[in-house]
Design a protein around this motif. Structure first.
Motif, short mmCIF file in Angstrom:
data_model
loop_
_atom_site.label_atom_id
_atom_site.label_comp_id
_atom_site.label_asym_id
_atom_site.label_seq_id
_atom_site.Cartn_x
_atom_site.Cartn_y
_atom_site.Cartn_z
N GLU A 452 -8.66 -2.96 2.09
CA GLU A 452 -8.05 -3.63 3.24
C GLU A 452 -6.77 -4.32 2.79
O GLU A 452 -6.73 -4.90 1.71
CB GLU A 452 -8.99 -4.68 3.84
CG GLU A 452 -10.12 -4.13 4.66
CD GLU A 452 -10.92 -5.23 5.34
OE1 GLU A 452 -10.65 -6.42 5.05
OE2 GLU A 452 -11.80 -4.91 6.15
N VAL A 453 -5.76 -4.25 3.63
CA VAL A 453 -4.51 -4.96 3.38
C VAL A 453 -4.17 -5.76 4.63
O VAL A 453 -4.18 -5.22 5.74
CB VAL A 453 -3.36 -3.99 3.04
CG1 VAL A 453 -2.04 -4.75 2.95
CG2 VAL A 453 -3.63 -3.27 1.72
N THR A 454 -3.91 -7.05 4.44
CA THR A 454 -3.52 -7.93 5.55
C THR A 454 -2.09 -8.39 5.33
O THR A 454 -1.76 -8.91 4.26
CB THR A 454 -4.46 -9.14 5.65
OG1 THR A 454 -5.80 -8.68 5.83
CG2 THR A 454 -4.07 -10.02 6.83
N THR A 455 -1.24 -8.18 6.33
CA THR A 455 0.16 -8.57 6.23
C THR A 455 0.30 -10.09 6.38
O THR A 455 -0.65 -10.76 6.83
CB THR A 455 1.00 -7.89 7.33
OG1 THR A 455 0.67 -8.48 8.60
CG2 THR A 455 0.71 -6.38 7.37
N PRO A 456 1.45 -10.65 6.04
CA PRO A 456 1.65 -12.09 6.25
C PRO A 456 1.49 -12.51 7.71
O PRO A 456 1.22 -13.67 7.99
CB PRO A 456 3.08 -12.32 5.75
CG PRO A 456 3.31 -11.23 4.76
CD PRO A 456 2.57 -10.06 5.30
#
Length: 550
Positions: A452-456
């Motif tokens: 999973e990648v969460t942006t700012p």
């Protein structure tokens, strides 16, 4: 049909819907607040909604195209019924329905006239409509529902074009649709890799025919481009073409930092020099040039050019046709990989899964993974693990998802398959040095590894490791590392004192964000299979598996 769609991050502020009835298609795209020149999107939720709208508001193009395909397909069926009827050749003349002016050709001619396109373009459109409605309808519905875009659907049409058994094609269609619907975030490269691996596994001839055609097409062509410039096109096998590119990169790596040419210009000059037997030189024109372009230096760099292939042991032995993975390219057929393994310059190394269970970090250095773990993780992901990035895994860094704490290893991320994935240099640096980015890696109860990648802005993208079909064992390894302890002070009475080091503070922040992301994910529909729960490290490895080869 009434469909409601949410963004990937589950934001409820941009709910969209589609209503389809007999006479109209009504599309309502939720537009988040805070747009415009005077937008005030200071909150993280507002920014996440804006990012989701910008990235996903075009998901209905596939819906409209699906209905266009449905319309032209209905015209084709009607034209075919006319040709098969008793009056088919009487009213219109005996020569109307010939090989040239068959029903598809006639419908395409009408479409070309109405759309203002060429006949060949119209015929391709009608053929794609037939594929969408007859050959791969399940994949077509994925496009209709916005899961894949029209360009990706057309690639699936091309990759399944050689499957001629109707029952097998129906199975492959269902398998592709299921796989694309459960792997999380998709990109053009991931769609192509997943589809080609499924086709190669269930119908090797569909891939072999294409490979044989490529072999027959090997040639060298020179095409003039004008103004004293021509292009040289060399058609070669995939592995040879990749070696050529890597060799050229090894050659041009020796120029100094003041060389004024672009990378493409350097590659062109290096290719011409190698083919013509002349020297490749740096063009900085400086007396203090530090270029390393001697024959010995170039040979040393070229000697390090290696193509990595991940393949099952039973595939090499001929007991299985499971596709292999060629680093930097993607899936290749079982026959292709067996040809590669038979080359005199091929080196075969087996991965000892027992070694993975025993220890995963190098003895005496808890930060460095063993060679077996390094190869297994790169083979599992196939590319950079960042969504949308297709950088080859063996040309990427191996990153600790949860940062390794060099001061207190027990308080940081472990060197373990559950906490390692490849990242290209750009995305590795983005995650490490730019604030607000959070990545995570989990193994669900079925042994499937997810990232999973969460942006700012708070927008979360989730996707499955690309080669889980090739290396399912890695999701069933038992993690033997201890759980991270609560971070303590990294200082020994040196003023000024802080409650924790910078690394520990960042680690604690990231763990809080991961926990918040997981809680948010629980309120939306789970991506993992029904009944599966998400665990931190995986389940017990209790099944016998064939060992993969590297």
């Amino acid at each position: 049909m009434n469909i409601k769609v949410r963004g990937d991050s589950g934001s409820a502020s941009a709910v969209s819907s589609v209503v389809v009835d007999e006479s109209a298609i009504v599309i309502r795209i939720g537009r988040p607040g805070g747009t415009g020149e005077s937008a005030d999107c200071t909150s993280r939720a507002d920014r996440s909604a804006l990012l989701g709208f910008a990235a996903r508001a075009d998901c209905y193009q596939g819906l409209v195209l699906w209905h266009r395909y449905e319309a032209v397909y209905a015209l084709l069926l009607a034209k075919q019924a006319e040709s098969d009827g008793p009056a088919g050749g009487v009213e219109s003349g005996a020569d109307v329905y010939t090989r040239l002016y068959d029903p598809l050709c006639q419908v395409a001619a009408s479409y070309a006239t109405a759309a203002g396109v060429r006949q060949c373009t119209a015929e391709h459109f009608v053929e794609a409509a037939v594929a969408c409605m007859e050959r791969i309808p399940a994949v077509g519905r994925l496009m209709r529902d916005g899961l894949i875009c029209p360009a990706w659907f057309r690639r699936v049409v091309e990759q399944t074009a050689l499957v001629d058994d109707a029952d097998l094609l129906a199975f492959i269609d269902a398998e592709i649709a299921h796989t694309l619907s459960v792997v999380g975030k998709l990109s053009a490269g991931r769609v192509e890799a997943l589809v080609s691996s499924i086709v190669a596994e269930h119908d090797p001839d569909a891939v072999t025919l294409t490979r044989e055609q490529v072999k027959l097409a090997k040639q060298v062509r020179v095409n003039p481009l004008g103004e004293g410039v021509s292009e040289v096109i060399v058609t070669a096998s995939t592995e040879d073409a990749m070696v050529v590119k890597d060799v050229l990169d090894a050659v041009i790596a020796g120029v100094c930092s003041h060389d004024p040419r672009t990378r493409g210009e350097r590659r062109s000059a290096a290719a011409v020099a190698r083919l013509a037997g002349t020297d490749f030189v740096c063009e900085c024109g400086r007396d203090d040039c530090t270029a390393e372009l001697s024959t010995e230096a170039i040979a040393s760099r070229c000697a390090r050019v290696v193509l990595h292939v991940v393949v099952r042991k039973e595939t090499l032995g001929g007991e299985s046709d499971t596709p292999a993975h060629l680093d930097g390219y993607g899936p290749i057929s079982a026959e292709h990989v067996r040809e590669l393994a038979a080359r005199p310059d091929a080196v075969r190394r087996e991965v000892d899964l027992g070694e993975l269970v025993d220890h995963q970090a190098q003895r005496g250095n808890a930060y460095r993974p063993t060679a077996a773990v390094d190869a297994a993780v790169r083979g599992l992901f196939g590319t950079c693990s960042w969504p949308g990035c297709e950088r080859a895994a063996w040309k990427s860094d191996l990153d600790h998802v949860c940062e390794f704490n060099h001061t207190d290893p027990s308080a940081g991320g472990p060197t373990c398959v559950c906490n390692l994935n490849p990242k290209c240099r750009f995305h590795h640096g983005l995650k490490t040095f730019v604030g607000g980015w959070v990545d995570d890696q989990v193994v669900d109860a079925n042994g499937v590894i997810w990232t999973e990648v969460t942006t700012p802005e708070g927008f979360t993208v989730r996707q499955r490791a690309l080669n889980m079909r090739l290396l399912p064992e890695l999701g069933h390894l038992t993690c033997r590392h201890p759980a991270p302890t609560r971070p303590g002070s990294g200082h020994a009475g040196v003023a000024p004192e802080r409650p924790r080091t910078r690394v520990e503070a960042k680690h604690q922040y990231r763990m809080r964000r991961r926990a918040a992301n997981r809680r948010a994910r629980e309120v939306v529909e789970a991506v993992v299979p029904t009944g599966a729960s998400v665990t931190e490290c995986g389940t017990v490895w209790g099944t016998e598996w064939g060992e993969p080869q590297f």
